[in-house]
Design an enzyme around this catalytic site. Structure first.
Site, short mmCIF file in Angstrom:
data_model
loop_
_atom_site.label_atom_id
_atom_site.label_comp_id
_atom_site.label_asym_id
_atom_site.label_seq_id
_atom_site.Cartn_x
_atom_site.Cartn_y
_atom_site.Cartn_z
CE1 TYR A 17 31.98 39.34 58.02
CE2 TYR A 17 30.45 41.16 57.75
CZ TYR A 17 31.24 40.17 57.20
OH TYR A 17 31.26 40.00 55.84
CE1 TYR A 25 29.96 37.09 55.24
CE2 TYR A 25 31.51 35.41 54.48
CZ TYR A 25 31.23 36.72 54.82
OH TYR A 25 32.22 37.68 54.73
N PRO A 29 25.87 46.20 52.52
CG PRO A 29 27.72 47.57 52.78
CD PRO A 29 26.24 47.61 52.65
CG HIS A 73 39.20 34.37 54.12
ND1 HIS A 73 39.08 35.43 54.97
CD2 HIS A 73 40.43 34.47 53.56
CE1 HIS A 73 40.19 36.16 54.94
NE2 HIS A 73 41.01 35.60 54.08
CE LYS A 75 25.20 36.07 50.52
NZ LYS A 75 26.64 35.72 50.61
P1 RFL Z 1 28.11 49.02 39.04
O1 RFL Z 1 29.38 48.48 39.56
O2 RFL Z 1 27.51 50.20 39.71
O3 RFL Z 1 28.34 49.37 37.50
C1 RFL Z 1 27.42 50.10 36.75
C2 RFL Z 1 28.16 50.75 35.59
O4 RFL Z 1 27.22 51.46 34.78
C3 RFL Z 1 27.74 52.74 34.47
N1 RFL Z 1 26.61 53.63 34.16
C4 RFL Z 1 26.25 53.98 32.91
N2 RFL Z 1 26.77 53.64 31.72
C5 RFL Z 1 26.17 54.16 30.61
N3 RFL Z 1 25.11 54.99 30.66
C6 RFL Z 1 24.57 55.36 31.83
N4 RFL Z 1 23.52 56.18 31.87
C7 RFL Z 1 25.13 54.83 33.03
N5 RFL Z 1 24.85 54.97 34.34
C8 RFL Z 1 25.75 54.24 35.01
C9 RFL Z 1 28.52 53.13 35.70
O5 RFL Z 1 29.49 54.14 35.43
C10 RFL Z 1 29.17 51.79 36.06
O6 RFL Z 1 30.39 51.60 35.41
O7 RFL Z 1 26.98 47.89 39.00
P2 RFL Z 1 27.09 46.29 38.74
O8 RFL Z 1 27.93 46.00 37.56
O9 RFL Z 1 25.69 45.82 38.82
O10 RFL Z 1 27.91 45.73 39.99
C11 RFL Z 1 27.36 45.70 41.28
C12 RFL Z 1 28.45 45.95 42.32
O11 RFL Z 1 29.28 47.02 41.91
C13 RFL Z 1 27.82 46.28 43.66
O12 RFL Z 1 26.77 45.37 43.99
C14 RFL Z 1 28.77 46.25 44.84
O13 RFL Z 1 29.98 46.91 44.63
C15 RFL Z 1 28.03 46.90 46.03
N6 RFL Z 1 28.94 47.46 46.99
C16 RFL Z 1 29.51 46.60 47.85
N7 RFL Z 1 29.15 45.29 47.83
C17 RFL Z 1 29.72 44.42 48.66
O14 RFL Z 1 29.39 43.22 48.60
N8 RFL Z 1 30.67 44.87 49.57
C18 RFL Z 1 31.07 46.19 49.63
O15 RFL Z 1 31.92 46.55 50.42
C19 RFL Z 1 30.48 47.11 48.77
N9 RFL Z 1 30.82 48.43 48.79
C20 RFL Z 1 29.24 48.85 47.01
C21 RFL Z 1 30.21 49.30 47.92
C22 RFL Z 1 28.61 49.75 46.16
C23 RFL Z 1 28.88 51.12 46.20
N10 RFL Z 1 28.13 52.02 45.32
C24 RFL Z 1 27.16 51.48 44.39
C25 RFL Z 1 28.18 53.40 45.28
C26 RFL Z 1 30.53 50.65 47.96
C27 RFL Z 1 29.89 51.58 47.11
C28 RFL Z 1 30.33 53.02 47.21
C1 PHB Z 2 35.05 44.27 51.86
O1 PHB Z 2 36.15 43.70 52.03
O2 PHB Z 2 34.96 45.33 51.23
C2 PHB Z 2 33.84 43.70 52.47
C3 PHB Z 2 33.90 42.44 53.01
C4 PHB Z 2 32.76 41.89 53.60
C5 PHB Z 2 31.58 42.61 53.63
C6 PHB Z 2 31.53 43.88 53.07
C7 PHB Z 2 32.66 44.43 52.49
O3 PHB Z 2 30.49 42.09 54.24
#
Ligand code: RFL
Ligand code: PHB
Length: 404
Positions: free
Chosen positions: A203, A387, A295, A75, A299
């Site tokens: 956005y 971004y 989010p 993109h 980042k």
């Molecule tokens: P993760 O992905 O949370 O992975 C952590 C892993 O550790 C495991 N765990 C354990 N394992 C062993 N012993 C324990 N005691 C443990 N406790 C936990 C968990 O089961 C899991 O498998 O962290 P990581 O790897 O640092 O990755 C970070 C990303 O996942 C995160 O920054 C993003 O996904 C944040 N986030 C979003 N970011 C975006 O940029 N755009 C989004 O749309 C977006 N949506 C989200 C999200 C995070 C969410 N969370 C944390 C609930 C939506 C949600 C619902």
């Molecule tokens: C997504 O596609 O999940 C998404 C994209 C951009 C954002 C947050 C989430 O800023």
């Protein structure tokens, strides 16, 4: 009790833990991953969708970019809809040709899990009662799997276990400082097998609240709505979701929006959170275990990747070049980048969301700020360069021992 030995024990198999494992494997450094959930659960989690160029480069370095090259969507711009009008931010023109890639976190996770299976690397899934011990001296990890107790002795522990994990919680209170801001709303997200409303992400700043039109592919869309924290997902039928999204869009987008049944629907709270430092003796925190961003700036996943770039380099330098320099500098280097991403994510959130507490004056100032950003090349450049991702160096190591 079964006792195992390894160099690095990685707690958590989210993108941070899996990517670290893959980079260590490529450098021939022994490690074990311990994850509390099942492999199927980890592979099915739906979260982020946008990769910065530096994250794509790191996945290439890790040798897991084949699927990404084929299915990732480059993109070159994003749209910001405010006052019923769309404004395009030309990311590539404003950042000397940089771009972002639409590729779901679910896919990144699957690719890394696949690479791990092919290399036959050790992962303990469904590990219960995971505990980390003695990380200021001789670290070890204990847990139970299928009624069998394990102890893993190691040189280092990588805490990649997310916001609710055990690693950060195990650090003595007097050794850690946390910074936090909780927002008074959440994002209701849905995934649907319908073509995206537009070729680029939109956005949306509107009087009814923020919305985001994103995608996973040309046939799968991801949409979000700002909702009060008190809302429950059961209160949002698909019909209600589409209706509200339409209300926040401009006439053209409303016209083009294709609706359909959701295949996932969830509400995520928004939070800014940072832990200082990010290393405690032989324990490193990385990714969501150390910091959370709302989010809005896309980042979260990218910050997890940059932590891992620094951590994998530090461990490679330690084992291959006999240097502790990277380990000593890890926390400071990560935090410099983390705070800049925190600032950007907070700013985007503030600018684009409705806050119940804001006065008419606050609202006018915010609208003026947005008008300034969108009307000025300097303003647009500020948004664009954050971004697409602030640059950092991915260290390349020559003559690494062959992965075993
Ligand atoms: P993760 O992905 O949370 O992975 C952590 C892993 O550790 C495991 N765990 C354990 N394992 C062993 N012993 C324990 N005691 C443990 N406790 C936990 C968990 O089961 C899991 O498998 O962290 P990581 O790897 O640092 O990755 C970070 C990303 O996942 C995160 O920054 C993003 O996904 C944040 N986030 C979003 N970011 C975006 O940029 N755009 C989004 O749309 C977006 N949506 C989200 C999200 C995070 C969410 N969370 C944390 C609930 C939506 C949600 C619902
Ligand atoms: C997504 O596609 O999940 C998404 C994209 C951009 C954002 C947050 C989430 O800023």
């Amino acid at each position: 009790m079964e006792i195992l030995k390894t160099k690095v024990a990685i707690i958590g198999s989210g993108p941070a833990g899996l990517l670290l494992g893959q980079l260590l494997y490529k450098a021939g450094i022994e490690h074990i991953i311990i994850e509390q959930k099942s492999a199927d659960y980890v592979a099915a989690r739906i979260r982020a969708g946008i990769l910065e160029q530096v994250s794509v480069d790191l996945l290439k370095e890790a040798g897991v970019d084949q699927h990404l090259n084929e299915f990732g969507l480059p993109h070159h711009g994003i749209e910001i809809l405010t006052g019923g009008e769309k404004h395009r931010i030309d990311l590539s023109a404003l950042t000397q040709g940089k771009q972002v890639t639409v590729y779901g976190q679910t896919e990144v996770t699957k690719d890394l899990m696949q690479a791990r299976r092919e290399a036959d690397l050790t992962t303990f899934y469904e590990a219960q009662n995971v505990k980390i011990h003695d990380f200021y001296a001789q670290p070890y990890v204990t847990f139970t799997q299928n009624d069998q107790q394990y102890q893993i002795r190691c040189d280092f522990i990588a805490g990649c276990d997310g916001y609710h994990g055990v690693c950060r919680a195990s650090v003595p209170q007097d050794k850690i400082k946390t910074f936090e801001k909780v927002y008074p709303f959440g994002w209701l997200g849905i995934l649907a097998d319908v073509p995206p409303v537009s070729d680029e992400l939109i956005y949306v700043q509107s009087e009814r609240g923020f919305a985001l039109c994103s995608m996973r592919s040309n046939t799968r869309s991801r949409y979000y709505l700002q909702v009060p924290l008190t809302d429950r997902v059961e209160e949002w039928s698909d019909e209600r979701f589409w209706e509200e999204l339409k209300n926040r869009l401009d006439a053209e987008s409303r016209e083009n929006l294709v609706t359909g049944p959701s295949i996932e629907k969830s509400i995520a709270p928004l939070r800014s959170f940072v832990t200082e430092p990010m290393r405690f003796g032989h324990l490193f925190l990385a990714g969501d275990a150390a910091h959370i961003v709302p989010p809005t700036g896309a980042k979260g996943l990218n910050l997890a990747a940059s932590d891992i770039a620094y951590l994998s380099s530090a461990l490679i330098e330690y084992y291959i070049n006999n240097s502790e320099q990277g380990i000593i500098e890890y926390s400071e280097k990560c935090l410099k980048r983390v705070w800049k991403a925190e600032r950007f994510s907070w700013w985007m959130t503030h600018l684009l969301h409705r806050f119940e507490t804001e006065s008419d004056f606050d609202l006018k100032i915010k609208q003026a700020e947005l008008a300034y950003i969108l009307g000025s090349e300097a303003g647009q450049t500020t948004l664009a360069e954050n971004y697409v991702g602030l640059p950092y160096e991915i260290k390349k190591f020559e003559n690494l021992p062959k992965a075993s």
